[in-house]
Design an enzyme around this catalytic site. Structure first.
Site, PDB file in Angstrom:
ATOM      1  N   LYS A   1       0.809  -1.221   0.000  1.00  0.00           N
ATOM      2  CA  LYS A   1       0.000   0.000   0.000  1.00  0.00           C
ATOM      3  C   LYS A   1       0.845   1.275   0.000  1.00  0.00           C
ATOM      4  CE  LYS A   1      -4.391  -1.456   0.261  1.00  0.00           C
ATOM      5  NZ  LYS A   1      -5.455  -1.012  -0.651  1.00  0.00           N
TER       6      LYS A   1
ATOM      7  N   SER B   1       1.082  -9.734   0.254  1.00  0.00           N
ATOM      8  CA  SER B   1       0.770  -8.311   0.123  1.00  0.00           C
ATOM      9  C   SER B   1       1.007  -7.510   1.389  1.00  0.00           C
ATOM     10  CB  SER B   1      -0.675  -8.125  -0.345  1.00  0.00           C
ATOM     11  OG  SER B   1      -1.577  -8.707   0.573  1.00  0.00           O
TER      12      SER B   1
END
Length: 333
Positions: free
Chosen positions: A50, A307
């Site tokens: 992110k 992730s």
């Protein structure tokens, strides 16, 4: 969205984002029945991919917009990414977070200098509405977690790296399984692979019960989850695919893969035991798909993303307690 935006984001990220490696382990290969290549974005700044999208979005703002500040809503990883990116650019940040987000993510977001506003997603409070109201009242720029072109462009830089790293190890054809919530990460990677590695096909991976992208790809239209909370894979829980991300996924993605919560926890244990990296359950669903759903994958190679790695200690301990169950007979350490 286009590849030029992703390449421009890569230039702005140069010297700021980490170029995470492509890892492998013979033990993971044995479990999966093929070569497994792991892109550990849990090693990225703030512990997840992110940061790429957050930096891309904040760096693309005008100086005037940055001076007014930014706002974002997130269960934690986008929150931390925006908080750090904003602070690095001298901008203030307000982050709207669910009360049931992992405590480590809430604490880290505050520690990075952001103002945290909590809401109750179990009671169906609308984070979008909360974010818009605060943004309008204070003149802040809203940076959405996935359905935002500059965010998608930043996430797509992961795909540029995967394309280059796959070529370095001689992989030109494979499924690239990506942990998927609203689709910003997966759609950005899909666009990058289309341009730089057309033999690599992006496939989204989601937790059972929150498989809106997989269902949407099957039906050809946006499908919504009936629940918006209640999973250990909180990092990738979104109500539905984005209006920007879904058309990209519909055009470029292969069939979605769905894993159980237990499989995600086992993948967390395997990532730690075999690669020595820390993954959170939502960040491990792509690895879980490669390890435990190999019958839905073709080819000698598979590439997966981890992730994120922002996991509370008790959940991590729960995952490690499943480690022995996750290891096939003969695959002892």
């Amino acid at each position: 969205m286009n590849i030029e935006m992703i390449r421009a984001a890569a230039e702005r990220l140069e010297g700021h984002a980490r170029r995470t490696p492509l890892l492998s382990s013979p033990f993971l290969d044995e479990i999966a029945g093929r070569r497994v290549w792991v892109k550990p974005e849990c090693l990225q700044h703030t512990g997840s991919f992110k940061f790429r999208g957050a930096w891309s979005a904040v760096s693309a703002l005008t100086e005037e917009a940055r001076a007014r500040g930014v706002i974002a809503y997130s269960s934690g990883n986008h929150a931390q990414g925006v908080a750090l990116a904003a602070a690095s650019h001298g901008a203030s940040a307000v982050i709207v977070m669910p009360r049931d987000a992992p405590q480590v993510k809430i604490e880290n977001t505050r520690a990075l200098g952001a103002e945290v506003v909590l809401y109750d997603r179990a009671a169906a409070e609308d984070r979008d509405a909360i974010g818009r109201e605060i943004a309008d009242a204070r003149g802040l720029t809203l940076i959405k977690p996935f359905d935002e072109p500059q965010v998608i462009a930043g996430q797509g830089t992961t795909g540029l790296e995967i394309a280059a790293q796959a070529a370095e190890v001689g992989v030109s054809k494979a499924d690239v399984i990506v942990c998927c919530g609203g689709g910003g990460f997966s759609s950005g990677i899909a666009l990058a692979l289309e341009a730089d590695a057309p033999g690599l096909r992006m496939r989204p991976a989601e937790p059972e019960g929150f498989d809106d992208v997989a269902r949407s790809l099957r039906s050809g239209k946006i499908e919504r989850n009936t629940r918006v909370s209640g999973s250990l894979c909180d990092a990738i829980i979104s109500p539905q695919p984005g209006d920007i991300t879904f058309p990209i996924l519909k055009r470029l993605a292969g069939p979605g893969l769905v894993v159980t919560e237990t499989e995600a926890l086992r993948a967390v244990a395997q990532a730690f035991n075999r690669l020595k990296v820390v993954a959170e359950p939502g960040g491990a669903v792509a690895l879980a798909a490669a390890l435990y759903h190999g019958d839905q994958i073709e080819g000698e190679d598979v590439i997966v993303t981890i992730s994120g790695g922002n996991v509370d200690a008790d959940v991590f301990q729960q995952a490690l307690s499943l480690g022995d169950e996750a290891v096939p007979q003969g695959d002892a350490a």
